[in-house]
Scaffold this motif. Structure first.
Motif, PDB file in Angstrom:
ATOM      1  N   ALA A 162       0.675  -1.343   0.092  1.00 13.82           N
ATOM      2  CA  ALA A 162      -0.033   0.161  -0.065  1.00 13.82           C
ATOM      3  C   ALA A 162       0.841   1.377  -0.214  1.00 13.82           C
ATOM      4  N   ALA A 163       2.021   1.270   0.708  1.00  9.78           N
ATOM      5  CA  ALA A 163       2.798   2.375   0.861  1.00  9.78           C
ATOM      6  C   ALA A 163       3.647   2.525  -0.542  1.00  9.78           C
ATOM      7  N   SER A 164       3.982   1.329  -1.034  1.00  9.90           N
ATOM      8  CA  SER A 164       4.654   1.636  -2.497  1.00  9.90           C
ATOM      9  C   SER A 164       3.832   2.088  -3.527  1.00  9.90           C
ATOM     10  N   ARG A 165       2.529   1.859  -3.283  1.00  9.79           N
ATOM     11  CA  ARG A 165       1.502   2.337  -4.399  1.00  9.79           C
ATOM     12  C   ARG A 165       1.374   3.878  -4.350  1.00  9.79           C
ATOM     13  N   THR A 166       1.898   4.587  -3.176  1.00 12.05           N
ATOM     14  CA  THR A 166       2.023   5.956  -3.305  1.00 12.05           C
ATOM     15  C   THR A 166       2.988   6.855  -3.689  1.00 12.05           C
ATOM     16  N   VAL A 167       4.078   5.813  -4.024  1.00  9.46           N
ATOM     17  CA  VAL A 167       5.689   6.352  -4.720  1.00  9.46           C
ATOM     18  C   VAL A 167       5.204   7.075  -5.972  1.00  9.46           C
ATOM     19  N   THR A 168       5.638   8.504  -5.815  1.00  7.32           N
ATOM     20  CA  THR A 168       5.462   9.147  -7.146  1.00  7.32           C
ATOM     21  C   THR A 168       6.652   9.342  -7.730  1.00  7.32           C
ATOM     22  N   VAL A 169       6.279   9.957  -9.222  1.00 10.07           N
ATOM     23  CA  VAL A 169       7.526  10.086  -9.953  1.00 10.07           C
ATOM     24  C   VAL A 169       8.533  10.894  -9.387  1.00 10.07           C
ATOM     25  N   ALA A 170       7.895  11.965  -8.649  1.00  6.93           N
ATOM     26  CA  ALA A 170       9.023  12.947  -8.151  1.00  6.93           C
ATOM     27  C   ALA A 170       9.856  12.176  -7.034  1.00  6.93           C
ATOM     28  N   ASP A 171       9.298  11.285  -6.230  1.00  9.72           N
ATOM     29  CA  ASP A 171       9.966  10.649  -5.279  1.00  9.72           C
ATOM     30  C   ASP A 171      11.335   9.902  -5.806  1.00  9.72           C
ATOM     31  N   VAL A 172      10.897   9.254  -6.995  1.00  7.53           N
ATOM     32  CA  VAL A 172      12.072   8.391  -7.495  1.00  7.53           C
ATOM     33  C   VAL A 172      13.059   9.058  -8.514  1.00  7.53           C
TER      34      VAL A 172
END
Length: 447
Positions: free
Chosen positions: A118-128
């Motif tokens: 669930a947490a990984s599904r919130t990872v955005t392009v800007a985060d990576v």
């Protein structure tokens, strides 16, 4: 049976009918870390008390002749009846050969996995994106070229910052709209909608941004912690061919008959540096940034060599031909750069398109891009009769077995061919140049 006196010690060797009063009176014997009070009604149910007076219900039984102990919970959170029911449930599991501890571990692991997903599904392009900028270089290169890094940063910029030149604020880059999106949400439909908007005003630049983003998704797909979140094909040109502009290879270049007017047009430029830079592009076939970054430290007038930055390798060395040497010797030494500029923050020529537009307008020549001048060198080199391998080496093309079975030549072996190309260009441009009589300073002598 006589009731136990309130202040009487509890016999822990015997089992007891549990009550809140009994549990409240339970204490850990001196010298021990913990002790257990057994329930008479429910086999396997215990009340554990520690030396710190912490109390909890636990279940104890045997599985394969090994003692199994499972904590049920704090006595303040569980009722006696609830603890007894849970102890009976654990007893049934134990009787069936199931270790309740393993079930509990599996349950915790499944919960942790669900929370992590669930947490990984919130990872955005800007985060990576910052991680991609730090780690995403091509496999066979030590690093990205500075120009490509600048292009990536510009494409991902959110804008709204003061312009370095001129007034006003910067505009968002073409990839800015993708930055707040989660990786898991990006598919071909998202890319199509995004490009449909970005491509309205700048289709070619937006298409290049698609290629950049495709590289980003491909890199994510190689990372163990990210690959499950991305569709690496979402931005591939092969999947978006119906919306991306067609790839039309540019063929623009100066024609031989246009050379006299073009060289004459460079003479009319206000700055000698811009004129020499444009002529050097035609005479060496170097890439725009390779030549713009040339420093005096890399110009060897004694041994007639130039060391310039290279797209494939770190640098490449080419001969310094007579006319080219005259051009460079006549330039002012303002700073470390050969083609210096007091108008740019870098200290070197940064935007040659404006003076080149003036040259084309003066000569009456249709549009030819700066890269078209590099293409001009290649075509004129062939017309002059120079070997394809020599032309490729001067231009810094990746070595290949095409044409003559390409193998690098030494500088001395390369020099006659580059001199041949230079003489051919000057002759077709109507420039009478005698290397033995030419004095540094003037750009050229026109016949």
């Amino acid at each position: 049976m006589a009731r136990r006196k309130k202040d009487a010690p509890i016999d822990l060797a015997d089992s007891h009918e549990l009550s809140f009063g009994l549990i409240d009176a339970l204490v850990c014997p001196p010298g021990k870390m913990q002790a257990f009070l057994r329930d008479k009604k429910t086999p396997g149910l215990r009340v554990r008390v520690t030396a710190a007076r912490a109390k909890s219900y636990v279940f104890e039984g045997k599985l394969n002749r090994q003692t199994i102990r499972q904590t049920i919970g704090d006595v303040r959170a569980w009722t006696i009846e609830g603890a007894q029911q849970e102890a009976n449930r654990l007893r049934v599991l134990l009787d069936s050969g199931t270790d309740p501890r393993e079930l509990e571990r599996d349950k915790r692991a499944a919960k942790a996995a669900m929370e992590a997903e669930a947490a990984s599904r919130t990872v955005t392009v800007a985060d990576v994106w910052p991680r991609y900028m730090a780690e995403g270089k091509p496999k066979r290169r030590s690093a990205w070229k500075p120009r490509y890094i600048a292009d990536l940063n510009k494409a991902a910029s959110l804008g709204g910052e003061p312009k370095k030149r001129g007034k006003g604020m910067t505009k968002p880059g073409h990839l800015a709209a993708l930055m707040p999106l989660t990786l898991a949400s990006i598919d071909q439909d998202v890319i199509r909608e995004w490009y449909a908007y970005e491509g309205k005003t700048a289709p070619i630049q937006a298409a290049r941004a698609v290629a950049m983003f495709s590289g980003f998704l491909g890199w994510c797909a190689t990372k163990k912690d990210l690959r499950a979140l991305v569709n690496k094909n979402a931005a591939r040109a092969s999947e978006l061919g119906d919306v991306l502009p067609g790839v039309n290879k540019r063929r623009d270049a100066l024609e031989i008959d246009q050379l006299p007017a073009w060289f004459s047009g460079t003479d009319k430029l206000r700055t000698r540096t811009a004129a020499a830079y444009l002529q050097a592009l035609v005479l060496t076939g170097a890439r725009r940034e390779e030549l713009a970054g040339l420093t005096w430290a890399n110009v060897d007038f004694r041994w007639q060599k130039l060391t310039i930055a290279d797209k494939v390798e770190a640098t490449r060395v080419i001969p310094l031909t007579p006319y080219m040497a005259m051009l460079l010797a006549g330039l002012p030494r303002v700073n470390a750069f050969v083609f210096s500029s007091t108008m740019s923050a870098s200290g070197r020529i940064a935007e040659p398109r404006a003076p080149h537009t003036d040259v084309l307008a003066d000569a009456g020549i249709p549009h030819v891009s700066i890269h078209g001048l590099r293409r001009t060198f290649s075509l004129l080199g062939e017309a002059a009769g120079a070997p394809a391998g020599a032309i490729a080496q001067v231009m810094g093309h990746k070595p290949s077995a095409i044409a003559e079975g390409y193998r690098p030549r030494s500088i001395d072996a390369l020099r006659p061919y580059l001199a041949l190309i230079e003489r051919f260009i000057l002759d077709k441009a109507g420039i009478a140049f005698d290397a033995t009589k030419a004095a540094p300073g003037g750009l050229r002598v026109v016949a």
